[in-house]
Design a protein around this motif. Structure first.
Motif, PDB file in Angstrom:
ATOM      1  N   PHE A 121       0.870  -1.176   0.000  1.00  0.00           N
ATOM      2  CA  PHE A 121       0.000   0.000   0.000  1.00  0.00           C
ATOM      3  C   PHE A 121       0.909   1.229   0.000  1.00  0.00           C
ATOM      4  O   PHE A 121       1.634   1.483   0.967  1.00  0.00           O
ATOM      5  CB  PHE A 121      -0.916   0.031   1.218  1.00  0.00           C
ATOM      6  N   SER A 162     -12.170  -7.671  -8.137  1.00  0.00           N
ATOM      7  CA  SER A 162     -10.872  -7.353  -7.531  1.00  0.00           C
ATOM      8  C   SER A 162     -11.083  -6.640  -6.195  1.00  0.00           C
ATOM      9  O   SER A 162     -10.775  -5.452  -6.038  1.00  0.00           O
ATOM     10  CB  SER A 162     -10.030  -6.491  -8.472  1.00  0.00           C
ATOM     11  N   ARG A 183      -9.754   1.782   0.193  1.00  0.00           N
ATOM     12  CA  ARG A 183      -8.414   2.041  -0.355  1.00  0.00           C
ATOM     13  C   ARG A 183      -7.948   0.839  -1.175  1.00  0.00           C
ATOM     14  O   ARG A 183      -8.427  -0.282  -0.999  1.00  0.00           O
ATOM     15  CB  ARG A 183      -7.422   2.361   0.757  1.00  0.00           C
ATOM     16  N   THR A 184      -6.998   1.085  -2.046  1.00  0.00           N
ATOM     17  CA  THR A 184      -6.514   0.050  -2.967  1.00  0.00           C
ATOM     18  C   THR A 184      -5.133  -0.424  -2.558  1.00  0.00           C
ATOM     19  O   THR A 184      -4.241   0.387  -2.303  1.00  0.00           O
ATOM     20  CB  THR A 184      -6.472   0.588  -4.407  1.00  0.00           C
ATOM     21  N   ILE A 185      -4.963  -1.739  -2.473  1.00  0.00           N
ATOM     22  CA  ILE A 185      -3.657  -2.332  -2.190  1.00  0.00           C
ATOM     23  C   ILE A 185      -3.248  -3.178  -3.395  1.00  0.00           C
ATOM     24  O   ILE A 185      -4.059  -3.439  -4.296  1.00  0.00           O
ATOM     25  CB  ILE A 185      -3.683  -3.205  -0.923  1.00  0.00           C
ATOM     26  N   ARG A 186      -1.995  -3.596  -3.398  1.00  0.00           N
ATOM     27  CA  ARG A 186      -1.508  -4.496  -4.452  1.00  0.00           C
ATOM     28  C   ARG A 186      -1.244  -5.864  -3.837  1.00  0.00           C
ATOM     29  O   ARG A 186      -0.506  -5.978  -2.866  1.00  0.00           O
ATOM     30  CB  ARG A 186      -0.242  -3.949  -5.097  1.00  0.00           C
ATOM     31  N   ARG A 190      -1.297  -7.248  -8.306  1.00  0.00           N
ATOM     32  CA  ARG A 190      -2.617  -6.893  -8.821  1.00  0.00           C
ATOM     33  C   ARG A 190      -3.334  -5.967  -7.837  1.00  0.00           C
ATOM     34  O   ARG A 190      -3.240  -6.119  -6.626  1.00  0.00           O
ATOM     35  CB  ARG A 190      -3.467  -8.159  -9.022  1.00  0.00           C
ATOM     36  N   LYS A 191      -4.070  -4.979  -8.377  1.00  0.00           N
ATOM     37  CA  LYS A 191      -4.809  -4.040  -7.532  1.00  0.00           C
ATOM     38  C   LYS A 191      -6.063  -4.694  -6.961  1.00  0.00           C
ATOM     39  O   LYS A 191      -6.752  -5.445  -7.652  1.00  0.00           O
ATOM     40  CB  LYS A 191      -5.201  -2.798  -8.336  1.00  0.00           C
ATOM     41  N   GLU A 193      -9.355  -3.630  -4.071  1.00  0.00           N
ATOM     42  CA  GLU A 193      -9.964  -2.661  -3.159  1.00  0.00           C
ATOM     43  C   GLU A 193     -10.327  -3.347  -1.844  1.00  0.00           C
ATOM     44  O   GLU A 193     -10.929  -4.423  -1.826  1.00  0.00           O
ATOM     45  CB  GLU A 193     -11.225  -2.071  -3.784  1.00  0.00           C
TER      46      GLU A 193
END
Length: 391
Positions: A121, A162, A183-186, A190-191, A193
């Motif tokens: 993140f 996702s 928030r978006t993490i990897r 890959r992304k 939410e």
């Protein structure tokens, strides 16, 4: 009244001797404290470890059967034939769907797959995190709480959206107090939410038992990162028996369906395992019996060391007071009074040493809790420690 006077006078004399000879008292206390600390701490840790492990198993429940490539324990009377198990095929999504269709009477069923990955993140990252992919009904099989957010909808799981839920420890490590929701993490590059955060469960005594360091994804989304038919993704099928079906009946039906799906002949061995938490519980009973026996051996030696220390110091104490004892006897003191005085002194030292040992264990429980390992000093162990020290 005469006996009461003798006992009272013996206690007073023992107390004065203990308080006047501080160095000797300290050395006596040290031996007993170490002995009681060793034996009670061993049983306290064992009780706490067993309680934590069984609590981890309880999150699955006793009516869960897990279909896997590897059995958790060998069949009774046989050895663990890993050379045979390693050639077995893994379970697949197709088998999950077929079981769901052929056994409509089961209560819940879900497909689980897992990999290890790095989670990011912004500039923060967490390495070696378990990433689980799940189908529907995970929440019906695995009990958990949500600190914030929500769980997946069936549509989101079916479409492989996702989205993700993250464990308490991951949220704390990556977001540093920020609200993770939205928030978006990897995940593995890959992304995803974040739509939910699991409530804190604490460290688990069995591998993979806690959700604190787990990222949960829809299984189709995980399938874009790894091959779900490969052993590296650790695929499993979790099934919960229905209200009209016992676990034994469930295992019989699952075995029949799996053998049919894999086209096994009557003489062919099963190439899959039907695991159950009761198998672990049975193994735990045997393990803790053996460890408990070892704990008794360690504790007895520790208490013997403390006991010999007390005996030696009491011997020195009596030798030092030979003249005083002679004067007491000349003044009419009975043998029983002299014996009670020395006995009360040794018991007083042992009880104080036992209390000190229990106090150190109690302080140790706070240190263990700071490390997310739940340790509790039970009343049984407290009484046991005081009883042993007194004896």
């Amino acid at each position: 009244m005469r006996w009461f006077a003798v006992v009272n006078e013996s206690l007073r004399s023992a107390y004065q001797t203990v308080t006047l000879n501080k160095m000797r008292t300290f050395l006596s206390l040290l031996g007993v404290t170490i002995g009681i600390f060793c034996i009670v701490s061993v049983f306290t840790v064992l009780d706490s470890l067993e309680s934590n492990i069984r609590a981890s198993l309880d999150t699955f429940g006793s009516d869960i059967v897990i279909i896997d490539k590897w059995p958790w324990s060998p069949e009774e009377g046989t050895e663990y034939a890993w050379w045979e198990y390693m050639n077995r095929p893994v379970v697949t999504m197709d088998e999950y769907r077929q079981i769901r269709e052929r056994l409509p009477e089961i209560r819940s069923i879900c497909f689980i797959s897992a990999i290890m990955s790095t989670i990011q993140f912004m500039n923060n990252s967490a390495d070696n995190i378990q990433v689980w992919g799940t189908s529907e009904e995970f929440s019906d099989i695995r009990s958990f709480t949500l600190q914030s957010g929500r769980f997946f909808t069936p549509l989101e799981i079916g479409l492989g959206k996702s989205l993700c839920l993250i464990g308490y420890s991951i949220a704390d490590e990556l977001f540093n107090g920020l609200n993770p929701i939205g928030r978006t993490i990897r995940v593995n590059g890959r992304k995803a939410e974040v739509i939910g955060v699991f409530g804190k469960e604490g460290s688990s005594s069995i591998g993979g038992g806690s959700l604190d360091e787990v990222v949960l994804l829809p299984v189709r989304f995980l399938g874009t990162m790894t091959d779900l038919k490969d052993e590296s993704s650790n695929p499993q099928i979790w099934i919960k028996a229905g209200t009209v079906m016992t676990v034994s009946d469930l295992k019989i039906n699952l075995r029949r369906v799996m053998r049919s799906l894999r086209r096994l002949g009557p003489s062919d061995k099963d190439n899959f395992a039907l695991n159950q938490t009761s198998l672990i519980s049975a193994g735990l009973d045997q393990i803790f019996r053996m460890v408990g026996l070892a704990g008794w051996v360690i504790g007895i030696f520790a208490v013997l060391v403390g006991g010999f220390g007390i005996a030696n110091i009491m011997f020195v104490s009596v030798k030092e007071r030979t003249n005083i004892i002679g004067i007491q006897k000349a003044l009419g003191a009975k043998n029983q009074y002299i014996v009670l005085e020395v006995l009360y002194e040794s018991v007083l030292l042992s009880i104080i040493g036992g209390i000190a040992g229990l106090l150190f264990i109690y302080l140790g429980t706070f240190i263990a809790k700071a490390k997310d390992f739940e340790v509790f000093l039970s009343i049984d162990n407290i009484v046991f420690g005081l009883f042993i020290s007194t004896v």
